[in-house]
Motif scaffolding. Structure first.
Motif, PDB file in Angstrom:
ATOM      1  N   HIS A  18     -18.632   2.533  -3.561  1.00 60.59           N
ATOM      2  CA  HIS A  18     -18.311   3.404  -2.356  1.00 60.59           C
ATOM      3  C   HIS A  18     -16.967   3.606  -1.803  1.00 60.59           C
ATOM      4  O   HIS A  18     -17.044   4.572  -0.449  1.00 60.59           O
ATOM      5  N   ALA A  19     -16.562   1.934  -1.703  1.00 63.24           N
ATOM      6  CA  ALA A  19     -15.322   1.889  -1.088  1.00 63.24           C
ATOM      7  C   ALA A  19     -14.303   3.160  -1.401  1.00 63.24           C
ATOM      8  O   ALA A  19     -14.641   3.458  -2.211  1.00 63.24           O
ATOM      9  N   ARG A  20     -13.329   3.527  -0.610  1.00 57.26           N
ATOM     10  CA  ARG A  20     -12.142   4.322  -0.890  1.00 57.26           C
ATOM     11  C   ARG A  20     -10.930   3.909  -0.074  1.00 57.26           C
ATOM     12  O   ARG A  20     -10.953   2.797   0.847  1.00 57.26           O
ATOM     13  N   ALA A  21      -9.497   4.093  -1.079  1.00 58.70           N
ATOM     14  CA  ALA A  21      -8.373   3.437  -0.066  1.00 58.70           C
ATOM     15  C   ALA A  21      -7.871   4.024   1.198  1.00 58.70           C
ATOM     16  O   ALA A  21      -8.778   4.779   1.045  1.00 58.70           O
ATOM     17  N   GLY A  22      -7.693   3.460   1.666  1.00 54.52           N
ATOM     18  CA  GLY A  22      -6.789   3.496   2.773  1.00 54.52           C
ATOM     19  C   GLY A  22      -8.396   3.471   4.039  1.00 54.52           C
ATOM     20  O   GLY A  22      -7.392   3.094   5.163  1.00 54.52           O
ATOM     21  N   GLN A 116      -8.843  -8.374   9.578  1.00 49.88           N
ATOM     22  CA  GLN A 116      -8.705  -6.598   9.134  1.00 49.88           C
ATOM     23  C   GLN A 116      -7.764  -6.183   8.833  1.00 49.88           C
ATOM     24  O   GLN A 116      -6.456  -7.170   8.321  1.00 49.88           O
ATOM     25  N   VAL A 117      -7.907  -6.076   7.098  1.00 50.77           N
ATOM     26  CA  VAL A 117      -7.237  -5.598   5.965  1.00 50.77           C
ATOM     27  C   VAL A 117      -7.545  -4.149   5.996  1.00 50.77           C
ATOM     28  O   VAL A 117      -8.734  -2.577   6.189  1.00 50.77           O
ATOM     29  N   ARG A 118      -6.368  -3.742   5.354  1.00 51.13           N
ATOM     30  CA  ARG A 118      -6.703  -1.898   4.416  1.00 51.13           C
ATOM     31  C   ARG A 118      -7.035  -2.331   3.016  1.00 51.13           C
ATOM     32  O   ARG A 118      -6.549  -2.801   2.485  1.00 51.13           O
ATOM     33  N   ILE A 119      -8.222  -1.125   2.731  1.00 47.45           N
ATOM     34  CA  ILE A 119      -8.809  -1.204   1.231  1.00 47.45           C
ATOM     35  C   ILE A 119      -7.858  -0.376   0.600  1.00 47.45           C
ATOM     36  O   ILE A 119      -7.264   0.617   1.010  1.00 47.45           O
ATOM     37  N   ASP A 120      -6.754  -1.216  -1.311  1.00 46.58           N
ATOM     38  CA  ASP A 120      -5.571   0.004  -1.588  1.00 46.58           C
ATOM     39  C   ASP A 120      -6.801  -0.281  -3.498  1.00 46.58           C
ATOM     40  O   ASP A 120      -7.651  -0.258  -3.076  1.00 46.58           O
ATOM     41  N   HIS A 121      -6.392   0.791  -3.870  1.00 44.42           N
ATOM     42  CA  HIS A 121      -6.645   0.351  -4.881  1.00 44.42           C
ATOM     43  C   HIS A 121      -6.599  -0.598  -6.092  1.00 44.42           C
ATOM     44  O   HIS A 121      -7.457  -0.177  -6.394  1.00 44.42           O
ATOM     45  N   ASP A 122      -5.420  -1.308  -5.851  1.00 47.71           N
ATOM     46  CA  ASP A 122      -6.520  -2.618  -6.661  1.00 47.71           C
ATOM     47  C   ASP A 122      -7.232  -3.716  -6.236  1.00 47.71           C
ATOM     48  O   ASP A 122      -8.719  -4.183  -6.685  1.00 47.71           O
ATOM     49  N   ASP A 123      -7.778  -3.290  -5.136  1.00 44.19           N
ATOM     50  CA  ASP A 123      -8.990  -3.770  -4.091  1.00 44.19           C
ATOM     51  C   ASP A 123     -10.352  -3.060  -4.631  1.00 44.19           C
ATOM     52  O   ASP A 123     -10.902  -3.555  -5.115  1.00 44.19           O
ATOM     53  N   LEU A 124     -10.335  -1.709  -5.381  1.00 45.67           N
ATOM     54  CA  LEU A 124     -11.095  -0.518  -6.015  1.00 45.67           C
ATOM     55  C   LEU A 124     -10.983  -1.288  -6.871  1.00 45.67           C
ATOM     56  O   LEU A 124     -12.583  -1.896  -7.750  1.00 45.67           O
TER      57      LEU A 124
END
Length: 158
Positions: A18-22, A116-124
């Motif tokens: 469900h989460a998206r990078a950015g 507070q962080v920004r989701i990136d592709h590695d997080d997904l």
């Protein structure tokens, strides 16, 4: 959507789908949970996790976004794009601080640290990467402030 058995929140698999990078993510650390588990037992720690997860779910109902339990004490709020994140985080922290969870020996106030962080592709690919970055931000903020308790930390991209 898969859910965590203890808290009822969507789990890390749900986060990945469900989460998206950015997107922004707000990671909550329950201050002193490890010490509480050691001192009062895992049943007490589980009760705290359930109570904080319930408060987070209520927060989502009022402020929007999605909440997840990534694992352990790693709870994440993915707010809507137009959210006032610092205000939302303060509101949730105040709600959690007001909780009184009966534990084995006595009720205790609960406190959260927030990153507070920004989701990136590695997080997904591995949501624990997100939580590790958040933990590093929280630790650095505690060192800068000279405290061991709650802090609000924000990455430069968040």
């Amino acid at each position: 959507m898969t859910r965590d058995a203890l808290t009822g929140l969507p789990d890390r698999r749900a986060f990945r789908s469900h989460a998206r990078a950015g997107q922004a993510a707000v990671v909550f650390d329950i201050v002193g949970l490890i010490h509480l588990n050691d001192e009062a037992g895992h049943e007490a720690g589980d009760a705290v996790l359930r109570a904080v997860a319930e408060a987070l779910a209520e927060h989502i109902g009022a402020h929007g976004g999605d909440a997840f339990r990534i694992g352990g004490d790693e709870l994440v709020w993915v707010p809507p794009f137009d959210a006032d994140i610092p205000s939302g985080a303060r509101t949730l922290c105040a709600r959690v601080a007001a909780l009184r969870v009966p534990l084995l020996d006595r009720p205790r106030p609960l406190r959260l640290s927030v990153a507070q962080v920004r989701i990136d592709h590695d997080d997904l690919a591995d949501p624990h990467v997100l939580c590790s970055r958040a933990a590093d931000l929280i630790h650095a903020a505690r060192v800068r402030a000279g405290v061991t308790g709650p802090v609000f930390a924000e990455d430069q991209d968040g």
